[in-house]
Structures are given as C-alpha cells and as structure tokens.
Design a protein around this motif. Structure first.
Motif, PDB file in Angstrom:
ATOM      1  N   HIS A   1       1.552  14.835 -10.802  1.00  0.00           N
ATOM      2  CA  HIS A   1       0.723  15.746 -10.330  1.00  0.00           C
ATOM      3  C   HIS A   1       1.444  16.870  -9.469  1.00  0.00           C
ATOM      4  O   HIS A   1       2.394  16.434  -8.687  1.00  0.00           O
ATOM      5  N   LEU A   2       1.184  17.986  -9.738  1.00  0.00           N
ATOM      6  CA  LEU A   2       2.170  19.207  -9.044  1.00  0.00           C
ATOM      7  C   LEU A   2       1.778  19.375  -7.451  1.00  0.00           C
ATOM      8  O   LEU A   2       2.855  19.744  -6.815  1.00  0.00           O
ATOM      9  N   THR A   3       0.602  18.732  -6.763  1.00  0.00           N
ATOM     10  CA  THR A   3       0.544  19.105  -5.478  1.00  0.00           C
ATOM     11  C   THR A   3      -0.125  17.853  -4.756  1.00  0.00           C
ATOM     12  O   THR A   3      -0.219  17.935  -3.479  1.00  0.00           O
TER      13      THR A   3
ATOM     14  N   GLU B   1       0.923  -1.209  -0.152  1.00  0.00           N
ATOM     15  CA  GLU B   1       0.051   0.031  -0.045  1.00  0.00           C
ATOM     16  C   GLU B   1       0.819   1.306  -0.049  1.00  0.00           C
ATOM     17  O   GLU B   1       1.456   1.279   0.874  1.00  0.00           O
ATOM     18  N   ASP B   2       0.923   1.947  -1.096  1.00  0.00           N
ATOM     19  CA  ASP B   2       1.876   3.180  -1.241  1.00  0.00           C
ATOM     20  C   ASP B   2       1.321   4.404  -1.273  1.00  0.00           C
ATOM     21  O   ASP B   2       0.139   4.382  -1.879  1.00  0.00           O
ATOM     22  N   ARG B   3       2.104   5.417  -0.885  1.00  0.00           N
ATOM     23  CA  ARG B   3       1.534   6.687  -1.113  1.00  0.00           C
ATOM     24  C   ARG B   3       2.943   7.513  -1.552  1.00  0.00           C
ATOM     25  O   ARG B   3       3.966   7.434  -1.030  1.00  0.00           O
ATOM     26  N   VAL B   4       2.560   8.099  -2.821  1.00  0.00           N
ATOM     27  CA  VAL B   4       3.868   8.675  -3.439  1.00  0.00           C
ATOM     28  C   VAL B   4       3.611   9.943  -3.594  1.00  0.00           C
ATOM     29  O   VAL B   4       2.577  10.405  -4.016  1.00  0.00           O
ATOM     30  N   ALA B   5       4.567  10.800  -3.249  1.00  0.00           N
ATOM     31  CA  ALA B   5       4.385  12.354  -3.256  1.00  0.00           C
ATOM     32  C   ALA B   5       4.541  12.883  -4.273  1.00  0.00           C
ATOM     33  O   ALA B   5       4.845  12.337  -5.580  1.00  0.00           O
ATOM     34  N   PRO B   6       3.770  14.040  -4.659  1.00  0.00           N
ATOM     35  CA  PRO B   6       4.022  14.941  -5.974  1.00  0.00           C
ATOM     36  C   PRO B   6       5.242  14.853  -6.667  1.00  0.00           C
ATOM     37  O   PRO B   6       6.324  15.179  -5.791  1.00  0.00           O
TER      38      PRO B   6
END
Length: 288
Positions: free
Chosen positions: A124-126, A52-57
């Motif tokens: 995505h930028l933000t 389960e991954d969250r990747v920053a902008p």
C-alpha cells in the motif's frame, strides 16, 4: 467470581514484551525472537512465536526461508501481500492456495515443512499494516509445505469466539492423500499440524464470551488434560479495550497484554468479559 479455581492465570504485560522499532517495522515479541531473548519465554505448549507487527507502507519482509514451523498471519488492519516459492500471485480477492493480498479478517497460513521461501510486503502506498505473526511447532518434521488462506466473518466474531485453526483431522500419521485433502478437525477452519486450536472474538462492551478449552468440537484435539491456553488482546482500539478473565480482578488485561493459562482441561469454560470503553478484540491460542 472464578469458575475455574484449578486454573493458573499469569498475565504477560505489553510493556514487558520484547520490542524493536526499525522505522519500517515496529514489532513486539511475546516470546524470544530475533535480538530479544528471555529464557522464561521460549514457548508455551506448541506456541513458539507471537509477534505484533506494524509495517510501514511500501516496505516489508523480503523473500526469506522457513522450515519445520507452522506460520500464520492474522490481519488486524491494512493490507499484507504474501508470495512464496509454492504459488504465483493469484487474482485479487481469491482464496485458498491462490490468495495473495490479505486484509482485515484474513488469516494466511504456511506449513514450512521441508522448506519454503516467502515474502510479506505492505504494498500500500500510504497505510501501514498491523498484524499478528504467529508460529507453532509442528507435531513432526519434514512435512510437505502447504499454504492456506481464509477470511473469517467479523459479524460472527461478535457473537462468540470463532474457531480459526484446528488440527489436521487425520493427525500426525496422515497419508499423502489426507495431507492433500487438508481436512481440519473443526469444519470451516484452517488445518494445522499441531495439537492447537485458535479462536478469535470481538466482544462488545459489557458482554462476556466463553472459550471452551480444546475448542467447540469434543474430539478436535489430541491431549485433553493440562492444556496451555494463551490469550492475547491486540492493540486495535487506541487503548480503550480491556478484558477480565475468569472473573478475577488480578487477571484484567489491556491492549497488548496477554495471559498464560495453565492446568486447564478439555471442556473447561474460560470466561472472557469486555470491561473497557471499546469492544475488545481477543485471540486465543489453545495447545498441548
């Protein structure tokens, strides 16, 4: 009350998963992966990886190779841009082998086979992107690389478990033409080179869905007995979602939790009840 007394259900708590926060990537590993290793959690049936991954902008996974693995991404929020050595960037909003920028509801699938290189970037930028990265072990090595992407309707997921992946209908001995046709055993799903069915549901509070072991189509799978069913609750509702499996009080899962379900057979009905304060997103991976 349990309807499947013969089944074993062993929770896999979110807090017990492997975890790494690299700044640009915050990731949880259900199975041994990268620097996380636990010999008790190597695979379950053909399921090998569930991250389960969250990747920053403006960050992501640069181009890297894979082979002999079935790799798929289930997008929970944000955007994920996929490029690989087989396809060029497609038009915005297209699907199949042209699709490249994925949003919620999309599933992207790659057969690594004899070798493929791809990148997964959050352009995505933000906004961060939150997704499940899942790998399965294929039924044979040296397959021709393939690429599929498909959007799955949110409203349909609120009516019951929606099949997402199913085995290639032609099976392990498929001809080149059958591989190219890529017909799945369950219509309107993505074909996978494994005895695996994936489903997903959005269960409203107080409602109960039922998953039919082996999938909703009787002849979709190869092995009918001793299936390995993994249930996962993604972290999408700020901790407010909760489910109960098979009516068992010792099988209550919160967000980030999962459960290993064994000793079940094709046609068994697994009850999944939403008992939290928000609808529960539930992913099921059912394999031999």
């Amino acid at each position: 009350m349990s309807k499947l007394p013969h089944a074993t259900i062993v929770p896999r708590r979110s807090s017990a998963r492997g975890h790494a926060d690299h700044g640009w990537l915050n990731t949880y590993h259900t199975f041994s992966f990268a620097s996380y290793y636990d010999p008790r959690f190597e695979q379950f049936g053909s399921l090998r990886v569930l991250n389960e991954d969250r990747v920053a902008p403006k960050t992501g996974f640069p181009t890297h190779p894979h082979r002999d693995a079935e790799i798929f991404s289930y997008i929970l929020s944000g955007e994920l841009t996929h490029r690989d050595s087989m396809v060029k960037k497609g038009a915005e909003g297209t699907q199949g082998k042209e699709f490249y920028r994925m949003k919620r509801g999309d599933v992207q699938f790659t057969t690594g086979g004899t070798g493929i290189a791809h990148s997964e970037m959050n352009e995505h930028l933000t906004e961060q992107v939150h997704f499940l990265q899942i790998w399965a072990l294929p039924w044979k090595r040296g397959l021709k690389p393939q690429y599929h992407t498909k959007t799955f309707d949110e409203a349909t997921k609120r009516k019951g478990f929606l099949p997402i992946l199913s085995p290639l209908a032609a099976g392990p001995n498929a001809s080149a033409a059958e591989e190219e046709a890529a017909a799945p055993a369950i219509p309107d799903t993505i074909p996978i080179h494994a005895d695996l069915v994936m489903g997903a549901g959005l269960i409203p509070v107080g409602q109960r869905f039922k998953w039919t072991v082996g999938g909703p189509r009787e002849n979709a799978i190869i092995s009918a007995s001793n299936r390995n069913v993994y249930v996962h609750v993604p972290m999408t509702k700020d901790g407010n979602a909760k489910i109960r499996l098979d009516g068992r009080e010792n099988a209550v899962l919160g967000e980030g939790d999962g459960a290993f379900i064994g000793k079940v057979n094709r046609g068994d009905q697994l009850s999944v009840e939403s008992i939290g304060e928000a609808e529960a997103e539930v992913v099921i991976l059912d394999s031999a």
